[in-house]
Design an enzyme around this catalytic site. Sequence first.
Site, mmCIF file in Angstrom:
data_model
loop_
_atom_site.group_PDB
_atom_site.id
_atom_site.type_symbol
_atom_site.label_atom_id
_atom_site.label_comp_id
_atom_site.label_asym_id
_atom_site.label_seq_id
_atom_site.Cartn_x
_atom_site.Cartn_y
_atom_site.Cartn_z
ATOM 1 N N ARG A 16 0.844 -1.189 0.000
ATOM 2 C CA ARG A 16 0.000 0.000 0.000
ATOM 3 C C ARG A 16 0.881 1.242 0.000
ATOM 4 N NH1 ARG A 16 1.238 1.669 4.339
ATOM 5 N NH2 ARG A 16 0.332 3.610 3.641
ATOM 6 N N GLY A 17 0.245 2.402 -0.207
ATOM 7 C CA GLY A 17 0.995 3.639 -0.389
ATOM 8 C C GLY A 17 1.258 3.744 -1.896
ATOM 9 N N ARG A 58 -6.405 -1.195 -7.421
ATOM 10 C CA ARG A 58 -6.856 -0.037 -6.616
ATOM 11 C C ARG A 58 -7.058 1.110 -7.591
ATOM 12 N NH1 ARG A 58 -4.308 1.384 -0.905
ATOM 13 N NH2 ARG A 58 -6.397 2.214 -0.534
ATOM 14 N N CYS A 124 -1.876 9.653 7.824
ATOM 15 C CA CYS A 124 -1.712 8.336 7.191
ATOM 16 C C CYS A 124 -0.239 7.909 7.197
ATOM 17 C CB CYS A 124 -2.313 8.353 5.786
ATOM 18 S SG CYS A 124 -2.532 6.696 5.094
ATOM 19 N N ASP A 193 -1.680 10.590 -3.530
ATOM 20 C CA ASP A 193 -1.923 9.458 -4.426
ATOM 21 C C ASP A 193 -2.021 9.945 -5.855
ATOM 22 O OD1 ASP A 193 -2.721 8.205 -1.780
ATOM 23 O OD2 ASP A 193 -2.907 6.533 -3.184
ATOM 24 N N LYS A 229 2.975 11.082 -9.704
ATOM 25 C CA LYS A 229 1.667 11.148 -9.034
ATOM 26 C C LYS A 229 0.745 12.133 -9.773
ATOM 27 C CE LYS A 229 3.129 8.900 -5.159
ATOM 28 N NZ LYS A 229 3.430 9.514 -3.882
HETATM 29 C C1 RUB Z 1 -1.754 5.829 1.654
HETATM 30 C C2 RUB Z 1 -1.733 7.309 1.480
HETATM 31 C C3 RUB Z 1 -0.394 7.952 1.310
HETATM 32 C C4 RUB Z 1 -0.107 8.110 -0.186
HETATM 33 C C5 RUB Z 1 1.325 8.535 -0.447
HETATM 34 O O1 RUB Z 1 -3.070 5.294 1.543
HETATM 35 O O2 RUB Z 1 -2.753 7.960 1.396
HETATM 36 O O3 RUB Z 1 -0.397 9.235 1.875
HETATM 37 O O4 RUB Z 1 -0.351 6.898 -0.868
HETATM 38 O O5 RUB Z 1 2.217 7.538 -0.024
HETATM 39 P P1 RUB Z 1 -3.261 3.704 1.590
HETATM 40 P P2 RUB Z 1 3.716 7.449 -0.611
HETATM 41 O O6 RUB Z 1 -2.669 3.218 2.857
HETATM 42 O O7 RUB Z 1 -4.739 3.518 1.496
HETATM 43 O O8 RUB Z 1 -2.555 3.134 0.360
HETATM 44 O O9 RUB Z 1 4.370 8.756 -0.299
HETATM 45 O O10 RUB Z 1 4.324 6.301 0.130
HETATM 46 O O11 RUB Z 1 3.606 7.198 -2.081
#
Ligand code: RUB
Length: 304
Positions: A16-17, A58, A124, A193, A229
């Site tokens: 995730r992320g 997703r 988050c 995201d 992004k």
């Molecule tokens: C994760 C989330 C993070 C972004 C950015 O949501 O909202 O803030 O994805 O993350 P989830 P990164 O847990 O639902 O995936 O900087 O790691 O890309």
Amino acid sequence: MNVDDTVRAIKDMEIRGAGYIARAGAAAIGEMAGSHWKDIGTMKKDILSAKEKLLSSRPTAVSLLNGLLFTLKGFEECSDISEAKELLIRNSEEFIKESNEAVRKIGVIGSRRIKDGAAIMTHCNSSAVLECIKEAHRNGKELKVYATESRPWRQGILTANDLAKEGIDVTLIIDSAVRSVMKRTDIVIVGSDTITSNGAVINKIGTSQLALAANEARVPFLVCGETYKMSPQTLFGDTVTIEERDMGEIAGKSDIASSVKVFNPVFDSTPAKYIDGIVTELGIVSPGSVYGIMIERFGRMDVR
Ligand code: RUB
């Protein structure tokens, strides 16, 4: 990890992320390309259907689409299997390397905006945000971090534990404490995201509440986001799909009366006017300059 395992792991939030999801998608295509192929026609058909399968895992993070488009660049023009294999593996490795490098650069650039003694609020669990905070800490700055719990998945606990492991002073707060704790906060830094062509940022549900509270308290609000992004589709008026997840993530069936409905959108949109800057690997840009960066970066690309 193969494509099916990657899709399952993304759906189940084991991966995730937005950045991790994008790298996992690129890696799965790279891995698949290395398989034994009967003919180039079958390879093209199967790889393109794997792309669609990965995209269905997703819906909100455009990083996944951009990572896959990067990996597949030139693939449809390939005329033989070895050329196609080599191209996909090379593209996949390059995307992963550039993506990790972008996060590292964002860490360095974003850390410069964090003053010694600052109290930071984050929401988050964003690897780019963590990199900024850790880099500021490595540079000897005294920091205090407020990490929101981020219901329902409680990714804030991951954030808090990760920062605590680095020796950073971190306090976990519940999501509804944001406005109250904003009074003690010097800067808000969140991840992203998807970034749209008008400079709005789609991130974990509740991000826009942090932005409103920061705006009211005159606390600077920064977003971290690699340029992959940015969603070129939004240049053409496409809207970003906000993922809705299962009601069971919020309440079990036995916790609530059968007539109670549960709505579980997991991302929200923060308008550009609440964002002071977007920390990218190219530098800190204003939300208003996203359009120009997109034209420059994706202008000649087939974005669909
Ligand atoms: C994760 C989330 C993070 C972004 C950015 O949501 O909202 O803030 O994805 O993350 P989830 P990164 O847990 O639902 O995936 O900087 O790691 O890309």
